[in-house]
Design a protein around this motif. Structure first.
Motif, PDB file in Angstrom:
ATOM      1  N   LEU A 118      32.467  39.190  44.693  1.00 12.62           N
ATOM      2  CA  LEU A 118      32.090  39.904  45.904  1.00 12.62           C
ATOM      3  C   LEU A 118      31.357  41.200  45.573  1.00 12.62           C
ATOM      4  O   LEU A 118      30.378  41.546  46.237  1.00 12.62           O
ATOM      5  N   ALA A 119      31.826  41.910  44.536  1.00 14.76           N
ATOM      6  CA  ALA A 119      31.190  43.170  44.160  1.00 14.76           C
ATOM      7  C   ALA A 119      29.775  42.939  43.628  1.00 14.76           C
ATOM      8  O   ALA A 119      28.826  43.607  44.051  1.00 14.76           O
ATOM      9  N   ASP A 120      29.616  42.007  42.708  1.00 18.22           N
ATOM     10  CA  ASP A 120      28.298  41.640  42.173  1.00 18.22           C
ATOM     11  C   ASP A 120      28.469  40.349  41.386  1.00 18.22           C
ATOM     12  O   ASP A 120      28.849  40.367  40.215  1.00 18.22           O
ATOM     13  N   GLY A 121      28.213  39.233  42.046  1.00 16.54           N
ATOM     14  CA  GLY A 121      28.406  37.943  41.408  1.00 16.54           C
ATOM     15  C   GLY A 121      27.502  37.696  40.230  1.00 16.54           C
ATOM     16  O   GLY A 121      27.826  36.889  39.348  1.00 16.54           O
ATOM     17  N   SER A 122      26.365  38.408  40.153  1.00 24.22           N
ATOM     18  CA  SER A 122      25.449  38.191  39.037  1.00 24.22           C
ATOM     19  C   SER A 122      26.022  38.680  37.718  1.00 24.22           C
ATOM     20  O   SER A 122      25.561  38.278  36.649  1.00 24.22           O
ATOM     21  N   LEU A 123      27.031  39.559  37.790  1.00 21.93           N
ATOM     22  CA  LEU A 123      27.657  40.096  36.574  1.00 21.93           C
ATOM     23  C   LEU A 123      28.963  39.391  36.225  1.00 21.93           C
ATOM     24  O   LEU A 123      29.566  39.691  35.198  1.00 21.93           O
ATOM     25  N   ALA A 124      29.410  38.494  37.085  1.00 21.93           N
ATOM     26  CA  ALA A 124      30.685  37.816  36.854  1.00 21.93           C
ATOM     27  C   ALA A 124      30.533  36.711  35.818  1.00 21.93           C
ATOM     28  O   ALA A 124      29.620  35.883  35.909  1.00 21.93           O
ATOM     29  N   ALA A 125      31.402  36.700  34.831  1.00 21.98           N
ATOM     30  CA  ALA A 125      31.395  35.665  33.793  1.00 21.98           C
ATOM     31  C   ALA A 125      32.313  34.528  34.217  1.00 21.98           C
ATOM     32  O   ALA A 125      33.381  34.305  33.641  1.00 21.98           O
ATOM     33  N   MET A 138      22.620  41.479  43.380  1.00 27.94           N
ATOM     34  CA  MET A 138      23.688  41.538  44.377  1.00 27.94           C
ATOM     35  C   MET A 138      23.697  40.301  45.272  1.00 27.94           C
ATOM     36  O   MET A 138      23.455  40.363  46.476  1.00 27.94           O
ATOM     37  N   PRO A 139      23.938  39.107  44.716  1.00 31.34           N
ATOM     38  CA  PRO A 139      23.964  37.902  45.553  1.00 31.34           C
ATOM     39  C   PRO A 139      25.112  37.957  46.552  1.00 31.34           C
ATOM     40  O   PRO A 139      26.153  38.564  46.310  1.00 31.34           O
ATOM     41  N   GLN A 140      24.918  37.303  47.691  1.00 29.97           N
ATOM     42  CA  GLN A 140      25.920  37.312  48.750  1.00 29.97           C
ATOM     43  C   GLN A 140      27.045  36.322  48.433  1.00 29.97           C
ATOM     44  O   GLN A 140      26.813  35.250  47.875  1.00 29.97           O
ATOM     45  N   ALA A 141      28.250  36.706  48.820  1.00 29.77           N
ATOM     46  CA  ALA A 141      29.412  35.837  48.605  1.00 29.77           C
ATOM     47  C   ALA A 141      29.303  34.605  49.480  1.00 29.77           C
ATOM     48  O   ALA A 141      28.832  34.660  50.622  1.00 29.77           O
ATOM     49  N   VAL A 220      35.039  45.883  38.205  1.00 25.54           N
ATOM     50  CA  VAL A 220      36.113  45.144  38.878  1.00 25.54           C
ATOM     51  C   VAL A 220      36.717  44.100  37.943  1.00 25.54           C
ATOM     52  O   VAL A 220      37.945  43.956  37.847  1.00 25.54           O
ATOM     53  N   ALA A 221      35.847  43.376  37.221  1.00 25.83           N
ATOM     54  CA  ALA A 221      36.355  42.384  36.276  1.00 25.83           C
ATOM     55  C   ALA A 221      37.130  43.054  35.142  1.00 25.83           C
ATOM     56  O   ALA A 221      38.152  42.525  34.688  1.00 25.83           O
ATOM     57  N   MET A 222      36.665  44.209  34.675  1.00 27.51           N
ATOM     58  CA  MET A 222      37.367  44.934  33.618  1.00 27.51           C
ATOM     59  C   MET A 222      38.777  45.298  34.084  1.00 27.51           C
ATOM     60  O   MET A 222      39.760  45.113  33.350  1.00 27.51           O
ATOM     61  N   ALA A 223      38.886  45.791  35.316  1.00 28.12           N
ATOM     62  CA  ALA A 223      40.215  46.128  35.841  1.00 28.12           C
ATOM     63  C   ALA A 223      41.099  44.889  35.915  1.00 28.12           C
ATOM     64  O   ALA A 223      42.300  44.954  35.617  1.00 28.12           O
ATOM     65  N   GLY A 224      40.509  43.749  36.292  1.00 25.81           N
ATOM     66  CA  GLY A 224      41.293  42.520  36.363  1.00 25.81           C
ATOM     67  C   GLY A 224      41.800  42.071  35.014  1.00 25.81           C
ATOM     68  O   GLY A 224      42.977  41.712  34.868  1.00 25.81           O
ATOM     69  N   TYR A 225      40.928  42.086  34.017  1.00 23.86           N
ATOM     70  CA  TYR A 225      41.347  41.665  32.678  1.00 23.86           C
ATOM     71  C   TYR A 225      42.372  42.627  32.086  1.00 23.86           C
ATOM     72  O   TYR A 225      43.340  42.199  31.440  1.00 23.86           O
TER      73      TYR A 225
END
Length: 608
Positions: A118-125, A138-141, A220-225
């Motif tokens: 949701l924050a930025d799907g283009s950066l999500a692994a 910034m692709p849309q969810a 956001v992903a860093m906080a999750g991991y």
């Protein structure tokens, strides 16, 4: 089976023979809250269905997954719910509650990983959910993201209803059996899985999907991991400490299944997706998850000498004795100190061109942390001093975390914006790029990360060694507690420690120190980790034996002293530096901690 697992009024009707393996693994104990347990199982099931539905729909509008991952994701989503329902229908309330709590504990971290879409799907692994085939901003969810979020929230809600049953089961079980060495394998697996979560999930030769570790990834992903890496071993430790075997085993299985949901998809993606490869991080997480789930099928307690164990080989297993645990503690601590010294002396940065390479002042703090850890580690091998030195090691490993985070932060701040050559990833551009400039991570970063991993393992070995020491000691020694007069200086040192880690140790023109309440960055995680270790040790002091309390306080004093040593070790590298408030607070906290250590030992001698 020990008497602690039997209800005072007798065993419940229809309960299986406690001498069988199946009864030991899954048994119906009194004290359950049927409605709450049924509701928690229903919420977990609803959450599993939502997670499965989200896997069947696109999570990014106009995007698609990198491979046909829906069947795998559906199985990973529904398997934990199936285990919970099986335990519930079979009447195993403790196991049901433990499973739900194990799943709940890792739900917040998994939720943050999905929210990165949701924050930025283009950066999500997350190639199992989305893999870009072009540059996107910034692709849309998509519609699939919301069921994923709902699934994690439903799992979190389930934990609130299962907690009461778990507490009742623990109260009915009574005191924790001291002979608990077999279950101590769980924390080792939890820490290993936590380390794996911090590594890159896969290797990548795809320009649109860069392989990054937890610290290099998006916020956001860093906080999750980071949350997953912290909660996985913590969940296992809570399961280990539960007096109820059912709750403990359920916690192991729930945490293991949740870890598999995070670790398995990247492994499969590395195997089947073009330009992706399997990386050690996800493999470690997967192995840890499988092993934790497998531990739920073993005995948690060592069988009594006169107890016949039928059909359960784990009841005859023995973990290494005290000598070997002390050897592991000292050896891992020395290896961590050696890796930290290598990280301090090796180049932290290397230039991608003729640009001069800047030095990293924090490397001298890392060298100091290596010394602070290595000295007590040497005395772990001396039998008469081993118990005290082991307690010091259980604290001073935090110095490597404190200094290592500062070194990694300095490296990341310089390398995070370096140019990436698309030609290395098979992407052709009509206009050639200019020569790359900037810096990349050097060998010092690799050694520092290795030091962090080894330091965490040394700390875990030190904790397990302490448990084994307590198990091997006589009852009279176990009943001896530190004098209550130590509480006053311990509380004072805790207050000083909070202030010392939250305020700058030194100031210099143009220098902004990382903090806990402001300027929070990568180095701040080291401050937070070291503070958490110090406060955790202080919390254990009132329940500890005098020697253990003194060693913990001495170790905490060394960590605070290392914090104060940032002034000469790091501050001297900055022109015009001067002592800050944090320096005096850290120094005062160290002195008070040493006074408390002396009082603990003196009080013990007077009592004797």
């Amino acid at each position: 089976m020990t008497s602690r697992s039997r209800h005072p009024g007798g065993e419940s009707a229809g309960q299986a023979d406690p001498g069988t393996a199946s009864a030991e693994l899954l048994r119906s104990e009194p004290g359950a809250r049927p409605r709450a347990l049924l509701l928690s199982a229903g919420l977990v099931s609803a959450g599993a269905v939502a997670l499965a539905a989200g896997a069947l729909m696109p999570v990014i509008r106009g995007g698609s997954a990198g491979f046909t991952a829906a069947p795998l994701l559906v199985v990973l989503a529904l398997a934990p719910a199936a285990a919970v329902l099986y335990a519930l229908v079979s009447g195993r309330s403790g196991l049901t509650a433990g499973l739900v709590l194990g799943l709940t504990a890792l739900a917040p971290g998994r939720l943050l990983l999905d929210l990165q879409l949701l924050a930025d799907g283009s950066l999500a692994a997350r190639p199992e959910l989305f893999l870009a085939d072009r540059l996107l901003a910034m692709p849309q969810a998509g519609p699939g993201l919301w069921p994923l979020v709902a699934g994690h929230l439903l799992t979190l809600a389930a934990g609130a209803f299962a907690a009461g049953t778990a507490r009742d089961e623990a109260e009915l079980a009574g005191e924790l059996d001291g002979r608990r060495r077999w279950r101590l394998l769980g924390p080792v697996l939890g820490v290993a899985g936590g380390v794996g979560l911090l590594l890159a999930p896969f290797g990548s030769g795809n320009a649109y999907l860069l392989a990054k570790n937890a610290f290099e990834g998006p916020t956001v992903a860093m906080a999750g991991y980071l949350l997953l890496a912290a909660l996985l071993p913590l969940t296992v430790l809570v399961a280990v400490s539960s007096p109820s075997a059912g709750v403990g085993k359920g916690g192991f299985a729930g945490a293991g299944l949740a870890a598999l949901a995070v670790g398995v998809p990247p492994v499969v993606a590395g195997l089947v997706v073009d330009r992706l490869s399997v990386a050690p991080g996800s493999v470690v997480v997967t192995i840890a998850g499988l092993a934790l789930a497998g531990l739920a099928f073993t005995r948690f307690d060592v069988a009594e000498a006169d107890e016949a164990v039928t059909g359960d080989l784990a009841g005859e297993a023995r973990l290494p004795g005290l000598f070997w645990w002390r050897l592991a503690t000292g050896g891992l601590a020395l290896l961590a100190a050696g890796a930290a010294a290598a990280g301090a002396l090796a180049p932290v940065l290397k230039a991608n061109g003729p640009t001069p390479v800047p030095e990293t002042p924090a490397r001298w703090l890392l060298l100091g942390a290596a010394v602070v850890l290595a000295v007590p580690a040497l005395f772990v091998f001396v039998p008469r001093l081993s118990a005290f030195a082991r307690g010091v090691v259980a604290a001073t490993w935090a110095g490597v975390v404190l200094a290592g985070a500062a070194v990694l932060s300095a490296a990341l701040s310089v390398t995070e914006d370096k140019a990436v050559d698309p030609a290395l990833f098979g992407v052709d551009l009509p206009v050639p790029l200019p020569d790359k400039v900037g810096y990349s991570a050097g060998a010092g970063v690799t050694w520092t990360f290795i030091a962090l991993v080894l330091a965490a393992l040394a700390a875990l070995a030190a904790v397990i060694t302490g448990v084994v020491e307590r198990d091997d000691s006589d009852e009279e020694t176990d009943e001896t507690r530190v004098s209550g007069t130590v509480l006053t200086p311990v509380v004072a040192s805790a207050v000083l420690a909070i202030a010392a880690f939250g305020t700058p140790v030194f100031g210099a023109p143009g220098y902004t120190a990382p903090g806990l309440w402001s300027n929070f960055g990568a180095a701040s995680w080291g401050l937070l980790g070291a503070l958490a270790v110090v406060l955790g040790l202080y919390a254990l002091v009132p329940r500890s034996r005098p020697v253990a309390a003194a060693s913990a306080l001495a170790g905490a004093a060394l960590v605070l002293g290392l914090r104060a040593a940032e002034l000469p070790l790091v501050g001297s590298e900055y022109e015009g530096s001067s002592a800050g408030v944090g320096f005096w607070l850290a120094l005062g906290g160290a002195v008070v901690a040493l006074v408390a250590a002396g009082m603990a030992v003196a009080g013990s001698r007077r009592a004797g």
